[in-house]
Design a protein around this motif. Structure first.
Motif, short mmCIF file in Angstrom:
data_model
loop_
_atom_site.label_atom_id
_atom_site.label_comp_id
_atom_site.label_asym_id
_atom_site.label_seq_id
_atom_site.Cartn_x
_atom_site.Cartn_y
_atom_site.Cartn_z
N PHE A 98 10.29 -54.51 -7.05
CA PHE A 98 9.91 -55.98 -6.40
C PHE A 98 8.74 -55.72 -5.93
CE2 PHE A 98 9.50 -59.29 -3.33
CZ PHE A 98 10.00 -60.27 -4.10
N SER A 99 8.40 -54.78 -4.92
CA SER A 99 7.22 -54.60 -4.25
C SER A 99 6.19 -54.31 -5.28
CB SER A 99 7.25 -53.59 -2.99
OG SER A 99 7.66 -52.38 -3.46
N LYS A 100 6.42 -53.20 -6.23
CA LYS A 100 5.58 -52.72 -7.02
C LYS A 100 4.99 -53.90 -8.02
CE LYS A 100 4.74 -49.12 -10.44
NZ LYS A 100 5.59 -47.89 -11.50
N LYS A 101 5.81 -54.83 -8.49
CA LYS A 101 5.54 -55.88 -9.36
C LYS A 101 4.55 -56.89 -8.48
CE LYS A 101 8.44 -59.35 -9.34
NZ LYS A 101 9.49 -60.34 -10.00
N LEU A 102 4.94 -57.23 -7.47
CA LEU A 102 3.99 -58.15 -6.58
C LEU A 102 2.63 -57.45 -6.24
CD1 LEU A 102 6.56 -60.08 -4.25
CD2 LEU A 102 5.64 -60.82 -6.66
N LEU A 103 2.48 -56.02 -6.00
CA LEU A 103 1.31 -55.63 -5.71
C LEU A 103 0.42 -55.54 -6.84
CD1 LEU A 103 2.45 -52.62 -3.49
CD2 LEU A 103 1.13 -54.57 -2.98
N HIS A 104 1.02 -55.32 -8.14
CA HIS A 104 0.33 -55.18 -9.29
C HIS A 104 -0.24 -57.01 -9.71
CE1 HIS A 104 0.34 -51.42 -11.25
NE2 HIS A 104 1.76 -51.29 -10.81
N LYS A 105 0.57 -57.82 -9.35
CA LYS A 105 0.50 -59.17 -9.51
C LYS A 105 -0.98 -59.44 -8.52
CE LYS A 105 2.16 -63.77 -9.17
NZ LYS A 105 3.52 -64.58 -8.82
N ALA A 106 -0.80 -59.11 -7.18
CA ALA A 106 -2.01 -59.43 -6.20
C ALA A 106 -3.33 -58.72 -6.69
CB ALA A 106 -1.72 -58.92 -4.97
N GLU B 111 -2.24 -46.24 -3.59
CA GLU B 111 -0.71 -45.99 -3.52
C GLU B 111 -0.08 -46.38 -4.64
OE1 GLU B 111 1.14 -45.30 -0.94
OE2 GLU B 111 -0.40 -45.21 0.74
N LEU B 112 -0.39 -46.95 -5.73
CA LEU B 112 0.48 -47.33 -6.75
C LEU B 112 0.08 -46.18 -7.94
CD1 LEU B 112 -0.20 -51.11 -7.48
CD2 LEU B 112 1.69 -49.96 -6.61
N ARG B 113 -1.29 -45.63 -7.76
CA ARG B 113 -1.54 -44.74 -8.91
C ARG B 113 -1.15 -43.23 -8.24
NH1 ARG B 113 -6.39 -45.26 -7.83
NH2 ARG B 113 -6.89 -43.62 -6.50
N PRO C 49 1.47 -40.90 -6.34
CA PRO C 49 2.92 -40.73 -5.87
C PRO C 49 2.76 -39.95 -4.60
CG PRO C 49 2.93 -39.96 -8.03
CD PRO C 49 1.53 -40.18 -7.96
N TRP C 50 3.47 -40.44 -3.53
CA TRP C 50 3.44 -39.95 -1.93
C TRP C 50 4.07 -38.38 -2.27
CZ3 TRP C 50 8.04 -37.89 0.32
CH2 TRP C 50 7.73 -37.42 1.58
N ILE C 51 4.87 -38.09 -2.94
CA ILE C 51 5.28 -36.57 -3.21
C ILE C 51 4.28 -35.78 -3.96
CG2 ILE C 51 7.76 -37.44 -3.38
CD1 ILE C 51 7.67 -37.11 -6.53
N ALA C 52 3.27 -36.15 -4.29
CA ALA C 52 2.24 -35.22 -5.03
C ALA C 52 1.04 -35.28 -4.21
CB ALA C 52 1.93 -35.88 -6.52
N ARG C 53 1.37 -35.63 -2.86
CA ARG C 53 -0.02 -35.86 -1.80
C ARG C 53 -0.02 -34.75 -1.02
NH1 ARG C 53 0.33 -41.92 -0.29
NH2 ARG C 53 0.74 -42.81 -2.34
N LEU C 54 -1.22 -33.99 -0.52
CA LEU C 54 -1.19 -33.20 0.44
C LEU C 54 -1.55 -33.68 1.71
CD1 LEU C 54 -2.52 -30.27 -1.96
CD2 LEU C 54 -0.28 -30.85 -1.54
N GLU C 55 -1.11 -33.23 3.01
CA GLU C 55 -1.29 -33.92 4.19
C GLU C 55 -2.70 -33.92 4.49
OE1 GLU C 55 1.12 -32.50 7.45
OE2 GLU C 55 3.12 -33.08 6.33
N HIS C 56 -3.46 -32.72 4.37
CA HIS C 56 -4.74 -32.53 4.97
C HIS C 56 -5.61 -33.43 4.27
CE1 HIS C 56 -7.93 -30.54 6.73
NE2 HIS C 56 -8.61 -30.03 5.67
N LEU C 57 -5.48 -33.77 2.86
CA LEU C 57 -6.38 -34.82 2.32
C LEU C 57 -5.95 -36.03 2.68
CD1 LEU C 57 -6.39 -33.09 -1.32
CD2 LEU C 57 -8.42 -33.23 0.31
#
Length: 652
Positions: A176-184, A209-211, A213-221
């Motif tokens: 739901f949130s992803k759909k509305l963010l794309h719409k915005a 955020e949409l592009r 994924p959180w699981i593929a991000r490194l904290e320092h960056l």
């Protein structure tokens, strides 16, 4: 002496920012809100005017400290704040208090609280923020006003990053949130709505955020991004209102975050340039034509995933292990004959270099040097000699590489179970995480040491499986050309009617399910005797593999501009922080007199008693300010007070 002074200065951070950063920021936030006499939130279909939510202010402060990479300096204070808010939530649940569930401000707060609580290991249910899915009228309103509710939907989307297996309502909230963010974003691209008019760079933040994924991000960056985008740290945003903590005269907090980041950068640069690269040259890994030279990649991944400056031995040891694994794996894949590989594997089993020569001897000698150095350090920390345990860990890895090489060179086709049993070892994710865990947490229980004897805990086994499958989804084309097999190719072979794309989708579906199981074991497994720090190390290695293999094989290429740029940002490039943009005063419409006069006096009195009076008492008890310390490579200005008053004493 310099390093000791740096660590001493960093340890003073809890005392040095009293009243200057957090308390001053919180007080001014409240006083500004009182001065303006209202909060205008999200233009909801119900009354748009709400008194300030103090819990939300606290959650936003914790969120901002996390984004800036400062939580290590405020652990106790943050824990007290979260514990208080958590039990307030629990108390409301136990009393079956009917909350106003048609408020966008409430949804923003609940989704933020869910994400913070779950990340910290609190037991929270998805219903904490997914209640809006059952309110059709409210959902319809959000859909009709997706632009003004985009900040709320972004927070909901972030909360769904921490989804566990079987949480179907969280999946619905994410869709739901992803759909509305794309719409915005579509509306904004057609110039019908300007995200950035209230929150600078908000459009870019949503796209990120949409592009990514959180699981593929490194904290320092991540910390660097939020420091540089400090004006985007919104507390909440609606059609006509916007509050952001970072612009409420908290330049001291920004300065602290910048100094903290620069401090870490200086350490990382020194370790990479003066320790790791020298170690690689010492063993000749940079001159082996068959091997990938991944010194910088390996160190960057380890350093940027943890963002802790104090664990130098852990970072350099694990980076050396990753460099050695890459070289040895390439030797087994491309260089050595089956006879040479068996001799090397046998030497590792005996832990004796007799009979080795050339590349095999260099690899073994480097391995022996690494294991010996590791065992000596652990003996110093714990008084326990674990040399044999560590050697067993490496014996297992070399035998798995020999098994895979034998399959390839003899054209033997294993079953899927046989392949995974060996492939989970050959990916060596457990080798990295267990070595790191021993050095990062000297109080590890004996059960962790048993893991060196192949009795792996569930969270470790899940890490091994996920990392193997991730690698397979991105390397199957290369391995098919080399005559090798992996899980994708085996699935296609066992299911002739399925195309290769279908097999990739099948493996990715398994990865998605295992990701959720893994997160639950890392964040919520109270049955495990593994420490929290060790579990989070598993999460760090997990994110490293996700970063390298989530969308493409970024580890095997030297031409990926994005990862090369990330390395520069993490270690070498200075921060690019622009002056804060002014707070838009026109975003606060005046209220009718009858609205603001009723509660202003009573609420002002409450604010003064809760914040202003304790703050005044604190100022009266304040002692002299200690001047700044100058540190050569990473100058750190420390404002310290003689009295040892808790940083958030009055804030809580």
């Amino acid at each position: 002496m310099e390093v000791s002074l740096i660590y001493y200065c960093m340890s003073l951070l809890r005392n040095c920012i009293i009243g200057i950063i957090v308390r001053k920021l919180y007080r001014k936030c409240i006083l500004i809100i009182v001065k303006k006499r209202y909060l205008f939130c999200f233009a909801c279909p119900v009354r748009p005017l709400y008194p300030m939510d103090e819990e939300l202010i606290k959650l936003c402060m914790v969120n901002q400290l996390q984004r800036f990479g400062l939580t290590e300096h405020f652990k106790d204070e943050i824990e007290r704040i979260l514990e208080q808010i958590y039990w307030n939530y629990k108390d409301r649940e136990s009393k079956v208090i009917v909350m106003t569930m048609n408020s966008a401000a409430q949804l923003y707060k609940d989704s933020l609280a869910f994400r913070i609580f779950r990340m910290q290991g609190y037991n929270v249910s998805a219903s904490m923020f997914c209640w809006f899915l059952n309110d059709e009228k409210f959902r319809n309103y959000i859909e009709e006003n997706c632009q003004s509710c985009s900040a709320v939907m972004l927070n909901v989307y972030r909360a769904t990053d921490l989804m566990f297996a079987g949480e179907y309502e969280v999946e619905d909230a994410r869709s739901f949130s992803k759909k509305l963010l794309h719409k915005a974003l579509q509306i904004a691209s057609s110039n019908q709505f300007n995200f950035d008019s209230a929150v600078p760079n908000f459009h870019t933040m949503v796209e990120y955020e949409l592009r990514s994924p959180w699981i593929a991000r490194l904290e320092h960056l991540e910390h660097r991004m939020w420091i540089e985008q400090k004006d985007s740290n919104a507390c909440w945003m609606g059609k006509a209102s916007f509050h952001r903590l970072s612009n409420l005269q908290n330049d001291k907090l920004i300065q602290l975050a910048m100094k903290n980041f620069q401090f870490r950068q200086s350490i990382y640069k020194h370790e990479l340039d003066h320790q790791l690269k020298g170690w690689t040259r010492k063993w000749g890994f940079d001159n082996m034509s068959f091997a990938r030279e991944k010194t910088t990649f390996s160190y960057f991944a380890i350093a940027a995933s943890t963002a802790l400056p104090h664990y130098s031995v852990m970072r350099t040891t694990v980076a050396k292990a990753a460099i050695l694994i890459t070289v040895a794996d390439d030797f087994f894949d491309m260089e050595g004959s089956l006879h040479d590989l068996r001799i090397l594997a046998d030497a590792v089993q005996r832990w004796d270099s007799n009979g080795l020569s050339g590349h095999s001897k260099k690899i073994f000698n480097a391995l022996d040097d690494l294991v010996t150095d590791f065992a000596i350090k652990y003996l110093q920390y714990q008084g326990i000699d674990i040399t044999n345990h560590v050697q067993d860990l490496w014996r297992e890895a070399f035998m798995s590489w020999l098994t895979e090489a034998t399959w390839s060179k003899t054209e033997c086709i294993p079953s899927m179970d046989e392949y995974l049993q060996t492939g989970m070892i050959s990916i060596t994710a457990h080798t990295l995480v267990l070595l790191a865990a021993c050095l990062m947490d000297p109080s590890l229980p004996k059960q962790i040491i048993k893991s060196f004897s192949h009795e792996y805990q569930t969270v470790t086994e899940l890490l091994m499986l996920i990392c193997r499958l991730l690698n397979d989804t991105q390397s199957y084309k290369k391995e098919q050309e080399q005559g090798k097999l992996n899980s994708v190719l085996l699935h296609t072979r066992e299911n002739p009617d399925v195309k290769i794309e279908g097999s990739v989708a099948y493996v990715k579906d398994i990865i998605d399910k295992k990701n959720k199981e893994f997160l639950e074991h890392v964040l919520m497994d109270y049955q495990s005797n593994m420490s929290k720090s060790c579990k989070h190390l598993h999460l760090s290695i997990f994110k490293v593999f996700q970063m390298f293999f989530h969308s493409c094989n970024r580890y095997d290429t030297d031409s990926d501009k994005q990862i090369l740029q990330d390395i520069q940002k993490a270690i070498y490039l200075p921060l690019a922080v622009q002056p804060s943009k002014p707070w838009k005063q026109h975003s606060f419409p005046q209220l009718p007199h009858h609205v603001r006069s009723g509660w202003k006096k009573d609420y002002q009195l409450r604010i003064n008693s809760h914040i202003a009076l304790p703050f005044k008492q604190y100022q009266n008890s304040r002692r002299n300010i200690v001047a700044l310390h100058q540190i050569s490579k990473s100058p750190l200005q420390v404002l310290a007070y003689n009295n040892n008053i808790s940083l958030l004493k009055n804030f809580i």
